[in-house]
Design a protein around this motif. Sequence first.
Motif, PDB file in Angstrom:
ATOM      1  N   GLY A 126       7.649  11.752  14.359  1.00  0.00           N
ATOM      2  CA  GLY A 126       8.145  11.836  15.725  1.00  0.00           C
ATOM      3  C   GLY A 126       7.147  12.432  16.685  1.00  0.00           C
ATOM      4  O   GLY A 126       7.324  12.357  17.907  1.00  0.00           O
ATOM      5  N   HIS A 127       6.068  13.022  16.156  1.00  0.00           N
ATOM      6  CA  HIS A 127       5.107  13.724  17.012  1.00  0.00           C
ATOM      7  C   HIS A 127       3.995  12.813  17.530  1.00  0.00           C
ATOM      8  O   HIS A 127       3.574  12.948  18.664  1.00  0.00           O
ATOM      9  N   ARG A 128       3.484  11.908  16.707  1.00  0.00           N
ATOM     10  CA  ARG A 128       2.481  10.944  17.186  1.00  0.00           C
ATOM     11  C   ARG A 128       2.377   9.793  16.200  1.00  0.00           C
ATOM     12  O   ARG A 128       2.849   9.881  15.062  1.00  0.00           O
ATOM     13  N   ASP A 129       1.752   8.718  16.650  1.00  0.00           N
ATOM     14  CA  ASP A 129       1.584   7.542  15.802  1.00  0.00           C
ATOM     15  C   ASP A 129       0.452   7.803  14.816  1.00  0.00           C
ATOM     16  O   ASP A 129      -0.702   7.964  15.219  1.00  0.00           O
ATOM     17  N   ILE A 130       0.768   7.868  13.540  1.00  0.00           N
ATOM     18  CA  ILE A 130      -0.217   8.139  12.505  1.00  0.00           C
ATOM     19  C   ILE A 130       0.081   7.240  11.306  1.00  0.00           C
ATOM     20  O   ILE A 130       1.252   6.980  10.996  1.00  0.00           O
ATOM     21  N   GLU A 131      -0.966   6.728  10.675  1.00  0.00           N
ATOM     22  CA  GLU A 131      -0.748   5.864   9.516  1.00  0.00           C
ATOM     23  C   GLU A 131      -0.115   6.673   8.384  1.00  0.00           C
ATOM     24  O   GLU A 131      -0.524   7.807   8.107  1.00  0.00           O
ATOM     25  N   LEU A 132       0.857   6.073   7.718  1.00  0.00           N
ATOM     26  CA  LEU A 132       1.546   6.736   6.617  1.00  0.00           C
ATOM     27  C   LEU A 132       1.202   6.051   5.300  1.00  0.00           C
ATOM     28  O   LEU A 132       1.413   4.837   5.147  1.00  0.00           O
ATOM     29  N   ALA A 133       0.664   6.819   4.381  1.00  0.00           N
ATOM     30  CA  ALA A 133       0.293   6.302   3.068  1.00  0.00           C
ATOM     31  C   ALA A 133       1.312   6.745   2.034  1.00  0.00           C
ATOM     32  O   ALA A 133       1.832   7.860   2.082  1.00  0.00           O
ATOM     33  N   GLN A 134       1.579   5.885   1.077  1.00  0.00           N
ATOM     34  CA  GLN A 134       2.537   6.167   0.004  1.00  0.00           C
ATOM     35  C   GLN A 134       1.815   6.229  -1.329  1.00  0.00           C
ATOM     36  O   GLN A 134       1.234   5.238  -1.785  1.00  0.00           O
ATOM     37  N   HIS A 135       1.816   7.401  -1.960  1.00  0.00           N
ATOM     38  CA  HIS A 135       1.259   7.606  -3.298  1.00  0.00           C
ATOM     39  C   HIS A 135       2.287   7.120  -4.307  1.00  0.00           C
ATOM     40  O   HIS A 135       3.359   7.709  -4.452  1.00  0.00           O
ATOM     41  N   VAL A 136       1.982   6.020  -4.982  1.00  0.00           N
ATOM     42  CA  VAL A 136       2.919   5.418  -5.936  1.00  0.00           C
ATOM     43  C   VAL A 136       2.426   5.714  -7.349  1.00  0.00           C
ATOM     44  O   VAL A 136       1.444   5.139  -7.815  1.00  0.00           O
ATOM     45  N   ALA A 137       3.096   6.620  -8.029  1.00  0.00           N
ATOM     46  CA  ALA A 137       2.641   7.091  -9.334  1.00  0.00           C
ATOM     47  C   ALA A 137       3.015   6.164 -10.476  1.00  0.00           C
ATOM     48  O   ALA A 137       2.406   6.225 -11.550  1.00  0.00           O
ATOM     49  N   ALA A 138       4.006   5.302 -10.266  1.00  0.00           N
ATOM     50  CA  ALA A 138       4.458   4.422 -11.352  1.00  0.00           C
ATOM     51  C   ALA A 138       4.892   3.088 -10.788  1.00  0.00           C
ATOM     52  O   ALA A 138       5.450   3.003  -9.687  1.00  0.00           O
ATOM     53  N   VAL A 139       4.617   2.036 -11.552  1.00  0.00           N
ATOM     54  CA  VAL A 139       5.093   0.691 -11.237  1.00  0.00           C
ATOM     55  C   VAL A 139       5.840   0.205 -12.467  1.00  0.00           C
ATOM     56  O   VAL A 139       5.260   0.074 -13.546  1.00  0.00           O
ATOM     57  N   GLY A 140       7.143  -0.023 -12.309  1.00  0.00           N
ATOM     58  CA  GLY A 140       7.960  -0.308 -13.489  1.00  0.00           C
ATOM     59  C   GLY A 140       7.942   0.897 -14.406  1.00  0.00           C
ATOM     60  O   GLY A 140       8.242   2.019 -13.998  1.00  0.00           O
ATOM     61  N   ASP A 141       7.548   0.687 -15.655  1.00  0.00           N
ATOM     62  CA  ASP A 141       7.454   1.802 -16.604  1.00  0.00           C
ATOM     63  C   ASP A 141       6.008   2.245 -16.829  1.00  0.00           C
ATOM     64  O   ASP A 141       5.745   3.073 -17.700  1.00  0.00           O
ATOM     65  N   ALA A 142       5.078   1.704 -16.049  1.00  0.00           N
ATOM     66  CA  ALA A 142       3.665   2.057 -16.203  1.00  0.00           C
ATOM     67  C   ALA A 142       3.316   3.215 -15.273  1.00  0.00           C
ATOM     68  O   ALA A 142       3.392   3.085 -14.046  1.00  0.00           O
ATOM     69  N   VAL A 143       2.949   4.346 -15.875  1.00  0.00           N
ATOM     70  CA  VAL A 143       2.566   5.537 -15.104  1.00  0.00           C
ATOM     71  C   VAL A 143       1.051   5.540 -14.949  1.00  0.00           C
ATOM     72  O   VAL A 143       0.312   5.336 -15.916  1.00  0.00           O
ATOM     73  N   ALA A 144       0.580   5.767 -13.730  1.00  0.00           N
ATOM     74  CA  ALA A 144      -0.848   5.696 -13.442  1.00  0.00           C
ATOM     75  C   ALA A 144      -1.569   6.952 -13.904  1.00  0.00           C
ATOM     76  O   ALA A 144      -1.162   8.058 -13.548  1.00  0.00           O
ATOM     77  N   PRO A 145      -2.652   6.812 -14.677  1.00  0.00           N
ATOM     78  CA  PRO A 145      -3.458   7.975 -15.040  1.00  0.00           C
ATOM     79  C   PRO A 145      -3.989   8.683 -13.796  1.00  0.00           C
ATOM     80  O   PRO A 145      -4.372   8.041 -12.821  1.00  0.00           O
ATOM     81  N   PHE A 146      -3.985  10.012 -13.818  1.00  0.00           N
ATOM     82  CA  PHE A 146      -4.484  10.867 -12.750  1.00  0.00           C
ATOM     83  C   PHE A 146      -3.580  10.901 -11.523  1.00  0.00           C
ATOM     84  O   PHE A 146      -3.860  11.615 -10.570  1.00  0.00           O
ATOM     85  N   MET A 147      -2.493  10.125 -11.515  1.00  0.00           N
ATOM     86  CA  MET A 147      -1.601  10.130 -10.356  1.00  0.00           C
ATOM     87  C   MET A 147      -0.282  10.831 -10.640  1.00  0.00           C
ATOM     88  O   MET A 147       0.504  11.085  -9.729  1.00  0.00           O
ATOM     89  N   ALA A 148      -0.029  11.120 -11.909  1.00  0.00           N
ATOM     90  CA  ALA A 148       1.187  11.820 -12.308  1.00  0.00           C
ATOM     91  C   ALA A 148       1.020  12.273 -13.747  1.00  0.00           C
ATOM     92  O   ALA A 148       0.110  11.821 -14.448  1.00  0.00           O
TER      93      ALA A 148
END
Length: 270
Positions: free
Chosen positions: A187-209
Amino acid sequence: MPDQAKPRPFRFGVVAPITSDLPTWRDSVRRIADSGYSTLLMPDVPTWQPALGPTLATAAALTDLRIGSWVYAAALREPWSTAWEAHSLSVLTDGRFEMGIGAGRPGIEVELGLPAVSPAERRTRMRDTVAALRKFDGPDLHTPVVMAVSGPKSQALALEVADAATFVLATDDDRAETTNRVRDFTGHRDIELAQHVAAVGDAVAPFMAAPNLDTAALRAADSLVILPSDPSAATEEIHRRREEIGFTYFVIGANSAATLAPTVATLTGQ
């Protein structure tokens, strides 16, 4: 989603630590580039793999991908030297580097035998790093800064000095809680928002979770740190997250890059 004339286009990054022999990793980097991802990212985890800067420079020489840190840990790094490395990577890649920076995992510096760094000092280092980077860049170069944020103080810092922000989300944060947090922030200013996705399905990403992350529990909690492995379902979910919250930059692990390649091909730039 915050009011704006037109939503930001989607882009996708991949965290690709070296978890194999070098030829296999190089082939993986090339496949990621061929699949339409925009950015190749490296974690800042000392002693577990080669240093972030040289590894990113190697990746940049292999493809035309953008490269970035995901993310520099302020608890481990002095501002001047970090800013100099980031500026150097920008120069050497003709502006293809983006600096991700955050406070760093609690206790990481003590585990490595370094003095403990308070949350306030971590934020000070983050601010000073960005300030030094802007001085190194000068008027003719602008290295984008993606800041990992959690509480109100780091959020305020990102709104002041960063180009994009990614929220550090607990695994039990549900969709409603995350939506409210991000909406208050944007609500304060227009800023790009990134989403850290640690898992896709049942695959967990190394170093991300943590490797023992319970993906079933994430789905039960309606957590946003997981995406469906079915490309069509992932496409629908990513559209929903932009419409309802404002996320447009999605970062996943290299182990799921091929799984979501159809989604990336469909959504990139839209």
